[in-house]
Scaffold this motif. Structure first.
Motif, PDB file in Angstrom:
ATOM      1  N   THR A  26       0.851  -1.193   0.000  1.00  0.00           N
ATOM      2  CA  THR A  26       0.000   0.000   0.000  1.00  0.00           C
ATOM      3  C   THR A  26       0.881   1.235   0.000  1.00  0.00           C
ATOM      4  O   THR A  26       1.889   1.281   0.707  1.00  0.00           O
ATOM      5  N   ARG A  27       0.483   2.220  -0.803  1.00  0.00           N
ATOM      6  CA  ARG A  27       1.190   3.504  -0.854  1.00  0.00           C
ATOM      7  C   ARG A  27       0.164   4.624  -0.857  1.00  0.00           C
ATOM      8  O   ARG A  27      -0.974   4.444  -1.282  1.00  0.00           O
ATOM      9  N   THR A 136      -4.883   6.494  -2.061  1.00  0.00           N
ATOM     10  CA  THR A 136      -4.376   5.259  -1.484  1.00  0.00           C
ATOM     11  C   THR A 136      -4.335   4.249  -2.617  1.00  0.00           C
ATOM     12  O   THR A 136      -5.352   3.991  -3.261  1.00  0.00           O
ATOM     13  N   ALA A 137      -3.150   3.714  -2.862  1.00  0.00           N
ATOM     14  CA  ALA A 137      -2.980   2.731  -3.933  1.00  0.00           C
ATOM     15  C   ALA A 137      -2.593   1.406  -3.296  1.00  0.00           C
ATOM     16  O   ALA A 137      -1.668   1.339  -2.488  1.00  0.00           O
ATOM     17  N   ASP A 138      -3.323   0.370  -3.644  1.00  0.00           N
ATOM     18  CA  ASP A 138      -3.034  -0.972  -3.155  1.00  0.00           C
ATOM     19  C   ASP A 138      -2.616  -1.830  -4.336  1.00  0.00           C
ATOM     20  O   ASP A 138      -3.304  -1.867  -5.364  1.00  0.00           O
ATOM     21  N   ARG A 139      -1.506  -2.503  -4.186  1.00  0.00           N
ATOM     22  CA  ARG A 139      -1.020  -3.419  -5.221  1.00  0.00           C
ATOM     23  C   ARG A 139      -1.513  -4.802  -4.863  1.00  0.00           C
ATOM     24  O   ARG A 139      -1.248  -5.308  -3.769  1.00  0.00           O
ATOM     25  N   ILE A 140      -2.258  -5.414  -5.767  1.00  0.00           N
ATOM     26  CA  ILE A 140      -2.814  -6.740  -5.495  1.00  0.00           C
ATOM     27  C   ILE A 140      -2.350  -7.716  -6.564  1.00  0.00           C
ATOM     28  O   ILE A 140      -1.955  -7.320  -7.653  1.00  0.00           O
ATOM     29  N   GLY A 141      -2.429  -8.973  -6.241  1.00  0.00           N
ATOM     30  CA  GLY A 141      -2.082 -10.025  -7.182  1.00  0.00           C
ATOM     31  C   GLY A 141      -0.661 -10.513  -7.001  1.00  0.00           C
ATOM     32  O   GLY A 141       0.157  -9.874  -6.350  1.00  0.00           O
ATOM     33  N   ILE A 148      -5.170  -0.898  -7.259  1.00  0.00           N
ATOM     34  CA  ILE A 148      -6.502  -0.451  -6.880  1.00  0.00           C
ATOM     35  C   ILE A 148      -6.337   0.911  -6.208  1.00  0.00           C
ATOM     36  O   ILE A 148      -5.519   1.049  -5.294  1.00  0.00           O
ATOM     37  N   VAL A 149      -7.086   1.913  -6.643  1.00  0.00           N
ATOM     38  CA  VAL A 149      -6.958   3.254  -6.072  1.00  0.00           C
ATOM     39  C   VAL A 149      -8.242   3.637  -5.346  1.00  0.00           C
ATOM     40  O   VAL A 149      -9.339   3.271  -5.751  1.00  0.00           O
ATOM     41  N   SER A 150      -8.050   4.391  -4.249  1.00  0.00           N
ATOM     42  CA  SER A 150      -9.184   4.901  -3.478  1.00  0.00           C
ATOM     43  C   SER A 150      -8.714   6.147  -2.740  1.00  0.00           C
ATOM     44  O   SER A 150      -7.532   6.486  -2.755  1.00  0.00           O
ATOM     45  N   GLY A 151      -9.640   6.821  -2.099  1.00  0.00           N
ATOM     46  CA  GLY A 151      -9.247   7.961  -1.306  1.00  0.00           C
ATOM     47  C   GLY A 151     -10.310   9.056  -1.306  1.00  0.00           C
ATOM     48  O   GLY A 151     -11.318   8.965  -2.005  1.00  0.00           O
TER      49      GLY A 151
END
Length: 156
Positions: A26-27, A136-141, A148-151
């Motif tokens: 997460t970043r 907020t960026a989450d790296r998945i996989g 995945i971006v949110s915020g």
């Protein structure tokens, strides 16, 4: 005949992230997210399938490829990072210097470009949303990486 080969696409943000911080999942970063949804493909597809059968699907595929090719070219020219295709939509992340201006220019250029795509019938439309702020960026996989971006972004 061999099946066509499909290239695996990994967003530039994910590649840089894996190289710099391979264990970080997460970043938080400053940026602008652009969501563009193209309209008109379903109606065009239904009409052409009725009128032309399978050939209608081929025509729609060519129109979609041309339309999304134009949109992706604009994203790349404005140094955006294509995060995802989803149905008739794309999600793009702009970071770095001038990210808000580049995202806004891309949105304006996308609207113009989609109007120029020739279709056998009604023109395509596009709806575009922009949000900017701390993301907020989450790296998945594992084998395939996605971001995945949110915020709490502000509408731009």
């Amino acid at each position: 005949m061999a099946a066509p080969q499909h290239a695996l696409y990994v967003p530039r943000t994910a590649i840089e992230w894996m190289a710099e911080h391979p264990d970080l999942r997460t970043r938080h970063l400053e940026g602008t997210v652009l969501f563009a949804d193209v309209s008109g493909f379903t109606a065009l597809s239904e009409r052409l399938m009725t009128e032309m059968g399978e050939r209608g699907a081929e025509v729609v595929t060519r129109v979609m490829n041309r339309a999304f090719g134009e949109l992706v070219e604009i994203v790349l020219l404005e140094h955006g990072d294509l995060l995802r295709f989803g149905g008739d939509a794309i999600l793009v992340l702009f970071t770095g210097d001038g990210h808000v201006g580049r995202a806004c220019r891309a949105a304006v250029d996308m609207r113009e470009a989609i109007g120029d795509v020739e279709t056998p019938g009604d023109p395509l439309g596009i709806s575009i949303g922009l949000g900017t702020g701390t993301i907020t960026a989450d790296r998945i996989g594992q084998a395939s990486q996605e971001i995945i971006v949110s915020g709490q972004m502000r509408r731009t």
